[in-house]
Design an enzyme around this catalytic site. Structure first.
Site, PDB file in Angstrom:
ATOM      1  CG  ASP A 136     -75.732 -29.685 -29.208  1.00  0.00           C
ATOM      2  OD1 ASP A 136     -76.917 -29.673 -29.588  1.00  0.00           O
ATOM      3  OD2 ASP A 136     -74.823 -29.035 -29.761  1.00  0.00           O
TER       4      ASP A 136
ATOM      5  CE  LYS B 146     -71.959 -27.158 -28.711  1.00  0.00           C
ATOM      6  NZ  LYS B 146     -71.775 -27.829 -29.984  1.00  0.00           N
TER       7      LYS B 146
ATOM      8  CG  ASP C 270     -77.332 -31.202 -33.261  1.00  0.00           C
ATOM      9  OD1 ASP C 270     -78.050 -30.192 -33.152  1.00  0.00           O
ATOM     10  OD2 ASP C 270     -76.106 -31.192 -32.999  1.00  0.00           O
TER      11      ASP C 270
ATOM     12  CD  GLU D  90     -75.874 -22.105 -32.830  1.00  0.00           C
ATOM     13  OE1 GLU D  90     -75.436 -21.921 -33.988  1.00  0.00           O
ATOM     14  OE2 GLU D  90     -76.436 -23.162 -32.483  1.00  0.00           O
TER      15      GLU D  90
ATOM     16  CD1 TRP E 251     -71.850 -22.230 -32.104  1.00  0.00           C
ATOM     17  CD2 TRP E 251     -71.028 -23.601 -33.670  1.00  0.00           C
ATOM     18  NE1 TRP E 251     -71.210 -23.271 -31.459  1.00  0.00           N
ATOM     19  CE2 TRP E 251     -70.708 -24.119 -32.387  1.00  0.00           C
ATOM     20  CE3 TRP E 251     -70.603 -24.289 -34.810  1.00  0.00           C
ATOM     21  CZ2 TRP E 251     -69.981 -25.297 -32.229  1.00  0.00           C
ATOM     22  CZ3 TRP E 251     -69.881 -25.469 -34.644  1.00  0.00           C
ATOM     23  CH2 TRP E 251     -69.585 -25.972 -33.360  1.00  0.00           C
TER      24      TRP E 251
ATOM     25  CG  ASP F 241     -78.774 -25.455 -31.020  1.00  0.00           C
ATOM     26  OD1 ASP F 241     -79.288 -26.369 -30.355  1.00  0.00           O
ATOM     27  OD2 ASP F 241     -78.253 -25.646 -32.141  1.00  0.00           O
TER      28      ASP F 241
ATOM     29  CG  HIS G 184     -76.058 -24.962 -28.333  1.00  0.00           C
ATOM     30  ND1 HIS G 184     -75.426 -24.120 -29.210  1.00  0.00           N
ATOM     31  CD2 HIS G 184     -76.051 -26.178 -28.934  1.00  0.00           C
ATOM     32  CE1 HIS G 184     -75.071 -24.781 -30.291  1.00  0.00           C
ATOM     33  NE2 HIS G 184     -75.438 -26.035 -30.155  1.00  0.00           N
TER      34      HIS G 184
ATOM     35  CG  ASP H  89     -78.337 -27.073 -35.667  1.00  0.00           C
ATOM     36  OD1 ASP H  89     -77.969 -27.961 -36.472  1.00  0.00           O
ATOM     37  OD2 ASP H  89     -77.549 -26.462 -34.927  1.00  0.00           O
TER      38      ASP H  89
ATOM     39  CG  HIS I 198     -79.851 -23.123 -34.630  1.00  0.00           C
ATOM     40  ND1 HIS I 198     -78.509 -23.378 -34.784  1.00  0.00           N
ATOM     41  CD2 HIS I 198     -80.207 -22.345 -35.672  1.00  0.00           C
ATOM     42  CE1 HIS I 198     -78.081 -22.763 -35.876  1.00  0.00           C
ATOM     43  NE2 HIS I 198     -79.082 -22.127 -36.433  1.00  0.00           N
TER      44      HIS I 198
HETATM   45  C1  RNT Z   1     -73.237 -26.503 -33.239  1.00  0.00           C
HETATM   46  C2  RNT Z   1     -74.256 -25.471 -33.587  1.00  0.00           C
HETATM   47  C3  RNT Z   1     -74.331 -25.081 -35.039  1.00  0.00           C
HETATM   48  C4  RNT Z   1     -74.230 -26.260 -36.008  1.00  0.00           C
HETATM   49  C5  RNT Z   1     -74.483 -25.906 -37.452  1.00  0.00           C
HETATM   50  C6  RNT Z   1     -74.168 -27.015 -38.376  1.00  0.00           C
HETATM   51  O1  RNT Z   1     -73.350 -26.963 -31.967  1.00  0.00           O
HETATM   52  O2  RNT Z   1     -75.509 -25.879 -33.136  1.00  0.00           O
HETATM   53  O3  RNT Z   1     -75.482 -24.350 -35.258  1.00  0.00           O
HETATM   54  O4  RNT Z   1     -75.067 -27.306 -35.628  1.00  0.00           O
HETATM   55  O5  RNT Z   1     -73.800 -24.759 -37.768  1.00  0.00           O
HETATM   56 ZN    ZN Z   2     -77.204 -24.683 -33.716  1.00  0.00          ZN
END
Ligand code: RNT
Ligand code: ZN
Length: 418
Positions: free
Chosen positions: A293, A227, A295, A225, A184, A258, A261, A325, A285
């Site tokens: 996003d 986004k 998390d 990944e 990523w 993810d 994302h 994640d 993720h």
């Molecule tokens: C960032 C991505 C990525 C990170 C990690 C820490 O938006 O989701 O995966 O969260 O690499």
């Molecule tokens: Zn991620």
């Protein structure tokens, strides 16, 4: 052990043709890759006191107990592994190497810096997955890494990516289990960008070069990944969903999806049947985004259940690599870590305890209401008793007991770190 509740639940599910013992066995064989970065707010250990910077991602909160060293992080991870019922993998970021007090820049990392992790994982019987770290670094400050128009910056990150692949292959070979390497990158821009295709061309060229070295799929596999946007890259992200979806399809790479994302109303679960129809594998993720996003800690929400249901219904559960994640620094991190991982497992259990064949039959025969009614009825089945039995199998606490376990660890270990 509360056998009575479980026996009642087993009978209730048996009436729907579901064998709860068999479901527990199946879930007990599915690993989840537990991310290292919930324990120290994505800081890593390249320098003492390293913190997350840039990349458009943020860990917020200041709860005491953050892991300050690899030893502390391992101790916390062992605690998490004991609180989460199931086979685990460890998802490591490149910035979590053991550099022995020296500063080793990202373009100089080697397998030896991860040998301690491999030893530790071997001892615990867990596999390792890996991630390049393309943020928290001065050469990422321009907002571009692999897509940079500055040849020196681009070369630096290509070298990092190549080394991550070599390290991943070594880890996978050492542990006898393929190491999934996720790439990523934060590349993008805050505002109006004119030469979007130019940046995307550079990223494509960088990836082509990075992936030109072949590795055995028994040792390592690449994921990329996608986004939508980040903080500071609101207007443009080079590695968008369309970019990587096309790249992955053309080059036989795995997508990493993810849950944070995409547009907030987008249904991530609906993407899986399309991806898995054309691709053998996908990396997830699992995350929870609030408005952006963000998390947040994964919980047993509709969204997570929908994803789990789609994994089961597509028949591809065993082909999907489930990674986590999220990173919350505002509450006990070991609790956050454990509850997030448990919630994903709980969602998988919930999805596995469904009369799939019956539901398909109702759908095919046009019995829309009966299908809806049955799906609704599943919500009030004695699911908790099956979950508790599953936890017992791994000697993990149930959902109430974990609160005390986390408090005890905080008292005994985390408090001292203040
Ligand atoms: C960032 C991505 C990525 C990170 C990690 C820490 O938006 O989701 O995966 O969260 O690499
Ligand atoms: Zn991620």
């Amino acid at each position: 052990m509360d056998t009575k509740s479980y026996d009642t639940a087993r009978e209730a599910y048996a009436l729907l043709g579901i064998d709860t013992d068999a479901v527990i066995d199946r879930l007990a064989a599915i690993p989840i890759s537990i991310h290292c970065w919930q324990g120290d707010d994505v800081g890593g250990f390249e320098r003492p006191g390293a913190t997350l910077s840039g990349g458009g991602i943020q860990a917020t909160g200041n709860h005491p107990g953050k892991a300050r060293s690899i030893e502390e992080l391992r101790s916390d991870l062992e605690q998490v592994f004991s609180l989460v019922p199931g086979p685990h993998r460890l998802n490591l970021h490149a910035s979590y190497g053991e550099f022995g007090g020296e500063f080793v820049d990202r373009d100089m990392i080697e397998a030896k810096h991860f040998a301690g992790w491999v030893e530790w994982a071997r001892k615990l019987g867990v596999g390792i997955d890996f991630n390049g770290t393309f943020f928290s670094h001065p050469l990422a400050d321009s907002g571009y890494t692999l897509a940079s128009k500055d040849p020196a910056i681009r070369r630096f990150w290509i070298e990092h990516a190549k080394r991550c692949r070599a390290i991943s292959a070594w880890i996978g070979e050492q542990l006898g289990s393929p190491c999934i390497l996720n790439t990523w990158i934060p590349d993008g821009a805050k505002d109006l960008t004119v030469d979007k295709i130019g940046y995307r061309q550079i990223l494509k060229d960088s990836l082509d070069e990075i992936f030109s070295t072949p590795y055995s799929a028994d040792h390592m596999r690449d994921a990329i990944e996608t986004k939508l946007f980040g903080i500071g890259s609101e207007a443009f992200v080079v590695g968008s969903h369309e970019f990587y979806m096309n790249y992955a399809a053309r080059n036989n790479k795995m997508l990493c999806i993810d849950m944070g994302h995409f547009h907030t109303e987008e249904d991530i679960s609906d993407k899986l049947s399309s991806i898995l129809l054309f691709q053998d594998e996908v990396l997830l993720h699992v995350s929870r985004s609030l408005h952006w996003d963000s998390d947040h800690v994964v919980l047993f929400t509709d969204r997570v259940r929908n994803v789990a249901e789609e994994l089961v219904r597509s028949g591809k559960l065993e082909q999907v690599h489930i990674g986590l994640d999220y990173f919350d620094a505002s509450i006990n991190r070991v609790g956050a870590w454990s509850t997030g991982a448990r919630s994903m497992r709980k969602a998988l259990l919930f999805a596995l305890l469904q009369p799939q064949q019956k539901l398909v039959e109702l759908e095919e025969s046009g019995s829309g209401y009966a299908k809806m009614g049955l799906l609704e009825a599943l919500h009030t089945m004695p699911f908790g008793a099956v979950w508790n039995r599953y936890c017992e199998r791994f000697s993990a606490p149930d959902d109430l007991a974990i609160i005390d376990s986390v408090a005890a660890y905080e008292q005994k270990t985390l408090k001292e770190r203040a």
